[in-house]
Enzyme design. Structure first.
Site, PDB file in Angstrom:
ATOM      1  N   ASN A   6       0.900  -1.269  -0.031  1.00 45.73           N
ATOM      2  CA  ASN A   6       0.042  -0.214   0.068  1.00 45.73           C
ATOM      3  C   ASN A   6       0.800   1.357  -0.050  1.00 45.73           C
ATOM      4  OD1 ASN A   6      -1.400   2.167   1.146  1.00 45.73           O
ATOM      5  ND2 ASN A   6      -3.115   0.859   1.665  1.00 45.73           N
ATOM      6  N   HIS A   9       1.040   6.429   2.048  1.00 42.92           N
ATOM      7  CA  HIS A   9       1.788   7.282   2.707  1.00 42.92           C
ATOM      8  C   HIS A   9       3.064   7.848   2.080  1.00 42.92           C
ATOM      9  CE1 HIS A   9      -1.099   6.607   5.831  1.00 42.92           C
ATOM     10  NE2 HIS A   9      -0.880   5.433   6.168  1.00 42.92           N
ATOM     11  N   HIS A  42      -5.886   3.758  -1.524  1.00 46.63           N
ATOM     12  CA  HIS A  42      -7.039   3.890  -1.042  1.00 46.63           C
ATOM     13  C   HIS A  42      -7.381   5.518  -1.644  1.00 46.63           C
ATOM     14  CE1 HIS A  42      -9.589   4.220   3.089  1.00 46.63           C
ATOM     15  NE2 HIS A  42     -10.327   4.657   1.902  1.00 46.63           N
ATOM     16  N   ARG A  44      -9.444   8.302  -0.885  1.00 42.43           N
ATOM     17  CA  ARG A  44     -10.508   8.645   0.359  1.00 42.43           C
ATOM     18  C   ARG A  44     -11.286   9.838  -0.167  1.00 42.43           C
ATOM     19  NH1 ARG A  44      -8.568   6.343   5.687  1.00 42.43           N
ATOM     20  NH2 ARG A  44     -10.401   7.779   6.459  1.00 42.43           N
ATOM     21  N   ARG A  48      -6.764  12.864   0.876  1.00 45.19           N
ATOM     22  CA  ARG A  48      -5.875  13.384   1.891  1.00 45.19           C
ATOM     23  C   ARG A  48      -4.446  12.848   1.617  1.00 45.19           C
ATOM     24  NH1 ARG A  48      -7.109   9.796   7.218  1.00 45.19           N
ATOM     25  NH2 ARG A  48      -9.209  10.869   7.257  1.00 45.19           N
ATOM     26  N   GLU A  69      -8.587   0.436  -2.760  1.00 47.82           N
ATOM     27  CA  GLU A  69      -9.521   0.468  -1.603  1.00 47.82           C
ATOM     28  C   GLU A  69     -10.292   1.657  -1.840  1.00 47.82           C
ATOM     29  OE1 GLU A  69      -7.395   0.814   2.359  1.00 47.82           O
ATOM     30  OE2 GLU A  69      -6.295  -0.812   1.692  1.00 47.82           O
ATOM     31  N   THR A 100      -7.915   3.601   8.578  1.00 43.28           N
ATOM     32  CA  THR A 100      -9.330   2.808   8.534  1.00 43.28           C
ATOM     33  C   THR A 100      -9.318   2.250   9.872  1.00 43.28           C
ATOM     34  OG1 THR A 100      -8.922   2.334   6.195  1.00 43.28           O
ATOM     35  CG2 THR A 100     -10.533   1.115   7.359  1.00 43.28           C
ATOM     36  N   GLU A 150     -10.597  -9.543   3.245  1.00 44.52           N
ATOM     37  CA  GLU A 150      -9.488  -9.193   3.927  1.00 44.52           C
ATOM     38  C   GLU A 150      -9.526  -9.051   5.269  1.00 44.52           C
ATOM     39  OE1 GLU A 150      -7.284  -5.651   2.504  1.00 44.52           O
ATOM     40  OE2 GLU A 150      -6.372  -5.455   4.417  1.00 44.52           O
ATOM     41  N   HIS A 190      -3.733  -4.559   7.943  1.00 44.95           N
ATOM     42  CA  HIS A 190      -3.525  -3.273   8.939  1.00 44.95           C
ATOM     43  C   HIS A 190      -2.828  -3.502  10.163  1.00 44.95           C
ATOM     44  CE1 HIS A 190      -5.265   0.209  10.616  1.00 44.95           C
ATOM     45  NE2 HIS A 190      -5.876   0.415   9.317  1.00 44.95           N
TER      46      HIS A 190
HETATM   47  N1  PXP Z   1      -5.972  -3.203   4.323  1.00 42.93           N
HETATM   48  C1  PXP Z   1      -6.892  -2.069   4.507  1.00 42.93           C
HETATM   49  C2  PXP Z   1      -8.173  -2.555   4.088  1.00 42.93           C
HETATM   50  C3  PXP Z   1      -6.415  -0.816   4.985  1.00 42.93           C
HETATM   51  O1  PXP Z   1      -7.384   0.215   5.288  1.00 42.93           O
HETATM   52  C4  PXP Z   1      -5.033  -0.451   5.194  1.00 42.93           C
HETATM   53  C5  PXP Z   1      -4.838   1.099   5.469  1.00 42.93           C
HETATM   54  O2  PXP Z   1      -4.810   1.802   4.670  1.00 42.93           O
HETATM   55  C6  PXP Z   1      -4.247  -1.429   5.041  1.00 42.93           C
HETATM   56  C7  PXP Z   1      -4.473  -2.776   4.661  1.00 42.93           C
HETATM   57  C8  PXP Z   1      -2.692  -1.252   5.545  1.00 42.93           C
HETATM   58  O3  PXP Z   1      -2.651  -1.029   6.562  1.00 42.93           O
HETATM   59  P1  PXP Z   1      -1.169  -0.490   7.256  1.00 42.93           P
HETATM   60  O4  PXP Z   1      -0.742   0.919   6.515  1.00 42.93           O
HETATM   61  O5  PXP Z   1      -1.072  -0.455   8.804  1.00 42.93           O
HETATM   62  O6  PXP Z   1      -0.166  -1.264   6.740  1.00 42.93           O
END
Ligand code: PXP
Length: 247
Positions: A6, A9, A42, A44, A48, A69, A100, A150, A190
């Protein structure tokens, strides 16, 4: 076990200065080069971090699987039906949340989600639903025709005692095996990081993990490719350990 990275960030850092650096697309390409099986972002409601331009470029350039996402809103469903990501992961979204905060409640939103899942699948998009490791949610996911579940690993990631870690792992194991027996493809994500990924790999029914923050954080110090490779090494090692079974 496959790793999807992902890149939200990387865009968070870009938005901190409102400029063009760092480029999340570059992170996605480096993640693929390092062996990631998919790229997740994601989009949003408040934009952001990731924006439409990012998702469009990712759709053009990602060669593995693009997993978008999003919340199950009309605006997002239309966007996804036009963009055609390989996978859509439906997540709950609250404006004030920092990230999330938990899984979708499929039971409460059953009819809305049935329609959304059907519309996305008509466009040949595979649909994943982000849920707590709760058997009623998983049964509902199967009933709604989701392709993937998931499992939310936030409680596992936040567990602070060995007993709590074990309890959360067993909850995830139970849920993963149950979902798998229902014919669902099982992913998890997550809060996963370099310290907690190995025990999770002992749950064989979990086929994919989605990891963002920890990889981006490590990339600041070791570079993006190295951060992805280090995570892949831990996943490979975790899969060599004996499978976790219910006690
Ligand atoms: N899976 C989902 C559904 C999420 O919303 C997120 C965070 O955006 C992640 C995985 C990844 O989480 P993390 O950034 O804590 O690894």
């Amino acid at each position: 076990m496959e790793l999807s990275v992902n890149i939200d960030h990387v865009a968070t850092l870009r938005e901190a200065r409102g400029g063009t650096e760092p480029e999340p697309i570059q992170a996605a390409l480096l993640a693929e080069q390092a062996g990631a099986s998919g790229i997740v972002c994601h989009l949003r409601e408040d934009r952001r971090h990731i924006n439409e331009r990012d998702v469009r470029l990712l759709r053009e350039l990602v060669q593995t699987q693009l997993n978008l996402e999003m919340a199950a809103t009309e605006e997002m469903v239309r966007f996804a039906c036009e963009l055609l990501p390989d996978i859509v992961t439906l997540v709950p979204e609250r404006r004030q949340e920092r990230t999330t905060e938990g899984g979708l409640n499929l039971v409460e939103q059953r009819e809305l989600l049935r329609g959304v899942i059907g519309r996305l699948q008509e466009r040949e998009i595979r649909v994943s639903v982000f849920v707590e490791p709760d058997l009623e949610q998983l049964e509902t996911a199967a009933d709604l025709g989701a392709d993937i579940v998931e499992l939310h690993t936030g409680f596992y990631a936040n567990a602070t005692t060995p007993e709590a870690v074990q309890r959360e792992l067993e909850r995830l194991l139970n849920a993963a095996e149950f979902a798998s027996a229902l014919g669902l493809h099982v992913a998890a994500g997550h809060g996963l990081n370099y310290h907690n990924i190995v025990p999770l790999c002992r749950i064989r029914a979990i086929r994919d993990v989605s990891i963002g923050h920890a990889i981006v954080a490590r990339a600041v110090f070791v570079g993006f490719e190295a951060a992805v490779r280090q995570m892949l090494e831990l996943i490979r090692y975790g899969r060599t350990l004996p499978p976790l079974t219910l006690s």
